[in-house]
Motif scaffolding. Structure first.
Motif, PDB file in Angstrom:
ATOM      1  N   VAL A 164       0.855  -1.180   0.000  1.00  0.00           N
ATOM      2  CA  VAL A 164       0.000   0.000   0.000  1.00  0.00           C
ATOM      3  C   VAL A 164       0.893   1.232   0.000  1.00  0.00           C
ATOM      4  CG1 VAL A 164      -1.732   1.300   1.280  1.00  0.00           C
ATOM      5  CG2 VAL A 164      -1.846  -1.191   1.218  1.00  0.00           C
ATOM      6  N   ILE A 165       0.674   2.125  -0.951  1.00  0.00           N
ATOM      7  CA  ILE A 165       1.449   3.367  -1.049  1.00  0.00           C
ATOM      8  C   ILE A 165       0.467   4.542  -1.045  1.00  0.00           C
ATOM      9  CG2 ILE A 165       3.119   4.687  -2.388  1.00  0.00           C
ATOM     10  CD1 ILE A 165       3.984   2.093  -3.729  1.00  0.00           C
ATOM     11  N   PRO A 166       0.522   5.403  -0.054  1.00  0.00           N
ATOM     12  CA  PRO A 166       1.364   5.401   1.146  1.00  0.00           C
ATOM     13  C   PRO A 166       0.789   4.465   2.213  1.00  0.00           C
ATOM     14  CG  PRO A 166      -0.043   7.321   1.166  1.00  0.00           C
ATOM     15  CD  PRO A 166      -0.326   6.614  -0.128  1.00  0.00           C
ATOM     16  N   CYS A 167       1.666   3.844   2.964  1.00  0.00           N
ATOM     17  CA  CYS A 167       1.230   2.877   3.969  1.00  0.00           C
ATOM     18  C   CYS A 167       1.089   3.560   5.329  1.00  0.00           C
ATOM     19  CB  CYS A 167       2.227   1.720   4.052  1.00  0.00           C
ATOM     20  SG  CYS A 167       3.824   2.172   4.791  1.00  0.00           S
ATOM     21  N   GLY A 168       0.492   2.838   6.275  1.00  0.00           N
ATOM     22  CA  GLY A 168       0.420   3.329   7.650  1.00  0.00           C
ATOM     23  C   GLY A 168      -0.909   3.958   8.013  1.00  0.00           C
ATOM     24  N   ILE A 170      -1.469   6.859   9.552  1.00  0.00           N
ATOM     25  CA  ILE A 170      -1.605   8.303   9.368  1.00  0.00           C
ATOM     26  C   ILE A 170      -2.218   8.595   8.001  1.00  0.00           C
ATOM     27  CG2 ILE A 170      -0.442  10.526   9.465  1.00  0.00           C
ATOM     28  CD1 ILE A 170       1.814   9.270  10.978  1.00  0.00           C
ATOM     29  N   ALA A 171      -1.631   8.025   6.966  1.00  0.00           N
ATOM     30  CA  ALA A 171      -2.168   8.227   5.619  1.00  0.00           C
ATOM     31  C   ALA A 171      -3.571   7.636   5.495  1.00  0.00           C
ATOM     32  CB  ALA A 171      -1.225   7.609   4.592  1.00  0.00           C
ATOM     33  N   PRO A 211       0.644   6.971  -5.638  1.00  0.00           N
ATOM     34  CA  PRO A 211      -0.212   6.143  -4.776  1.00  0.00           C
ATOM     35  C   PRO A 211      -0.585   4.833  -5.461  1.00  0.00           C
ATOM     36  CG  PRO A 211      -0.977   8.419  -4.814  1.00  0.00           C
ATOM     37  CD  PRO A 211       0.067   8.309  -5.877  1.00  0.00           C
ATOM     38  N   LYS A 212      -0.705   3.801  -4.636  1.00  0.00           N
ATOM     39  CA  LYS A 212      -1.026   2.479  -5.185  1.00  0.00           C
ATOM     40  C   LYS A 212      -1.718   1.655  -4.102  1.00  0.00           C
ATOM     41  CE  LYS A 212       1.185  -1.542  -7.361  1.00  0.00           C
ATOM     42  NZ  LYS A 212       2.491  -2.144  -7.743  1.00  0.00           N
ATOM     43  N   ASN A 213      -2.825   1.039  -4.450  1.00  0.00           N
ATOM     44  CA  ASN A 213      -3.596   0.184  -3.539  1.00  0.00           C
ATOM     45  C   ASN A 213      -4.051   0.935  -2.288  1.00  0.00           C
ATOM     46  OD1 ASN A 213      -3.207  -2.202  -5.148  1.00  0.00           O
ATOM     47  ND2 ASN A 213      -1.105  -2.309  -4.333  1.00  0.00           N
ATOM     48  N   PHE A 214      -4.178   2.232  -2.389  1.00  0.00           N
ATOM     49  CA  PHE A 214      -4.540   3.044  -1.223  1.00  0.00           C
ATOM     50  C   PHE A 214      -6.054   3.047  -1.039  1.00  0.00           C
ATOM     51  CE2 PHE A 214      -5.262   7.243   0.848  1.00  0.00           C
ATOM     52  CZ  PHE A 214      -4.576   6.985   2.024  1.00  0.00           C
ATOM     53  N   VAL A 239       0.284  17.803   4.199  1.00  0.00           N
ATOM     54  CA  VAL A 239      -0.153  18.568   5.373  1.00  0.00           C
ATOM     55  C   VAL A 239      -0.613  17.621   6.474  1.00  0.00           C
ATOM     56  CG1 VAL A 239      -1.893  20.181   6.220  1.00  0.00           C
ATOM     57  CG2 VAL A 239      -0.749  20.622   4.056  1.00  0.00           C
ATOM     58  N   TRP A 240      -1.370  16.585   6.097  1.00  0.00           N
ATOM     59  CA  TRP A 240      -1.913  15.655   7.095  1.00  0.00           C
ATOM     60  C   TRP A 240      -0.812  14.827   7.748  1.00  0.00           C
ATOM     61  CZ3 TRP A 240      -6.148  15.213   9.791  1.00  0.00           C
ATOM     62  CH2 TRP A 240      -6.442  14.010  10.423  1.00  0.00           C
ATOM     63  N   LEU A 241       0.216  14.454   6.987  1.00  0.00           N
ATOM     64  CA  LEU A 241       1.281  13.612   7.527  1.00  0.00           C
ATOM     65  C   LEU A 241       2.199  14.361   8.486  1.00  0.00           C
ATOM     66  CD1 LEU A 241       2.351  11.438   4.457  1.00  0.00           C
ATOM     67  CD2 LEU A 241       1.157  10.696   6.500  1.00  0.00           C
ATOM     68  N   ARG A 242       2.147  15.666   8.495  1.00  0.00           N
ATOM     69  CA  ARG A 242       2.910  16.423   9.503  1.00  0.00           C
ATOM     70  C   ARG A 242       2.058  16.439  10.772  1.00  0.00           C
ATOM     71  NH1 ARG A 242       7.328  19.441  10.083  1.00  0.00           N
ATOM     72  NH2 ARG A 242       7.972  19.030   7.940  1.00  0.00           N
ATOM     73  N   THR A 243       2.267  15.433  11.615  1.00  0.00           N
ATOM     74  CA  THR A 243       1.382  15.181  12.747  1.00  0.00           C
ATOM     75  C   THR A 243       1.437  16.298  13.788  1.00  0.00           C
ATOM     76  OG1 THR A 243       3.123  13.817  13.728  1.00  0.00           O
ATOM     77  CG2 THR A 243       1.403  12.685  12.495  1.00  0.00           C
ATOM     78  N   ALA A 244       0.300  16.511  14.448  1.00  0.00           N
ATOM     79  CA  ALA A 244       0.174  17.559  15.452  1.00  0.00           C
ATOM     80  C   ALA A 244       0.607  17.046  16.815  1.00  0.00           C
ATOM     81  CB  ALA A 244      -1.269  18.057  15.505  1.00  0.00           C
TER      82      ALA A 244
END
Length: 344
Positions: A164-168, A170-171, A211-214, A239-244
């Motif tokens: 999965v790209i991006p994985c995790g 957060i994404a 992105p792939k399989n996201f 923006v979203w991946l820069r965690t608060a």
């Protein structure tokens, strides 16, 4: 005896004497007299109080509109909180429900461009350790990455046998509410370019990574991504991946590059897709101008004023103590470094 003494002297670990190793070099050793202490406190007060006043003044010049819409945009037939809670969750999880919501905002004062549009989330813990670690930075910038994703991104690491790209997580939990603005039925354009950090676009996200399989799994977390756009141009994701660091945070959605006049009515069409209801979170739309100090934030000005006021107060106390009940001073000639200035 002589041989034992000579052998012990050879094995001694005592370093050779020097004024440097024994910390006997000349040094500044100020004596804090009342005059010096009062002068320092008065100086700090004189410097900090104007900075605090300037910061508060700049913060007051910021025009800000904050509108919470999560409850308004999800209808419920229940007045009891627990029943309304389950009703809203059922609504937001239903793919067939109409999640379009229309709200109106009134401009309190003239807002000069650029006007920044943010979404604000409350009770959303992006700083959770498990959540923060659920990403793979090498995958985001290297198109030839073939490493193991399970350690960093599980359970959002693989879709079958494909990564999965991006994985995790957060994404996977990407914010996906959208906003459309208009004034008197005339569209108000939002510039959604250049909302992420230039360093992120250049160094953290590859221009040849797509992105792939996201969001192709059985459980959809948030927004989807266009697989024809490289990661370096997916600014919403950047923006979203820069965690608060805190559970209440704002993230930049776009910019309005037109002035807004006082008392104008802005119509906002919201696609209320993002599920904050399960965690009893809140969602708000924020429009804000900026000054030299940034957005509206009174904390910095109050902090400077508080420290400056305390310094002046302490200085006045010291002056009164020195005038009303002075203490005799000792003779500096009896200080150790004056009695033995050579240090030997």
């Amino acid at each position: 005896m002589g041989e034992g003494a000579s052998s012990s002297s050879k094995k001694s670990r005592k370093p050779d004497y020097s004024r440097f190793t024994q910390q006997e070099l000349p040094a500044c050793k100020p004596i804090l007299t009342p005059q010096w202490v009062v002068t320092v406190f008065i100086f700090l007060g004189i410097v900090f109080i104007p900075i605090g006043l300037a910061s508060l003044s700049a913060s007051e010049k910021v025009v800000e509109i904050v509108h919470r819409y999560d409850e308004q945009c999800v209808p419920t037939n229940y007045t009891q909180s627990d029943l309304a809670y389950h009703d809203r969750i059922a609504f937001i999880k239903n793919n067939k429900s109409n999640k379009t919501c229309i709200v109106t905002l009134t401009v309190p004062k003239k807002m000069k461009h650029p006007i920044y549009v943010y979404y604000q989330l409350d009770n959303f813990y992006q700083n959770h350790r498990r959540y923060v670690k659920s990403r793979n930075d090498e995958q985001l910038r290297n198109p030839n990455f073939k490493g193991d994703l399970k350690k960093t991104c599980a359970p959002e690491d693989m879709n079958g046998n494909e990564p999965v790209i991006p994985c995790g997580l957060i994404a996977w939990s990407l914010f996906n509410d959208t906003y459309g603005f208009s004034i008197k039925n005339k569209g108000l354009p939002i510039n959604r370019k250049n909302i992420s950090w230039p360093s992120d676009k250049k160094h953290k996200f590859g221009s040849k990574v797509f992105p792939k399989n996201f969001q192709k799994g059985s459980l959809i977390g948030g927004g989807s991504l266009n697989e024809s756009i490289p990661m370096s141009e997916q600014e919403d994701l950047q923006v979203w991946l820069r965690t608060a660091a805190l559970p209440v945070f704002r993230k930049l959605y776009g910019k309005i590059e037109h002035d807004l006049e006082a008392n104008e009515i802005i119509t906002v069409v919201i696609q209320n897709n993002y599920n904050t209801y399960t965690s009893e979170g809140k969602k708000s739309l924020v429009l804000s101008t900026t000054t030299w100090i940034g957005g509206k934030n009174k904390f910095l000005g109050i902090a400077y004023l508080t420290v400056g006021g305390i310094c002046l107060f302490v200085a006045i106390i010291f002056i009164l103590m020195y005038v009303i009940k002075p203490r005799p001073f000792g003779d500096p000639a009896y200080l150790s470094w004056n009695l033995n200035p050579s240090g030997n």
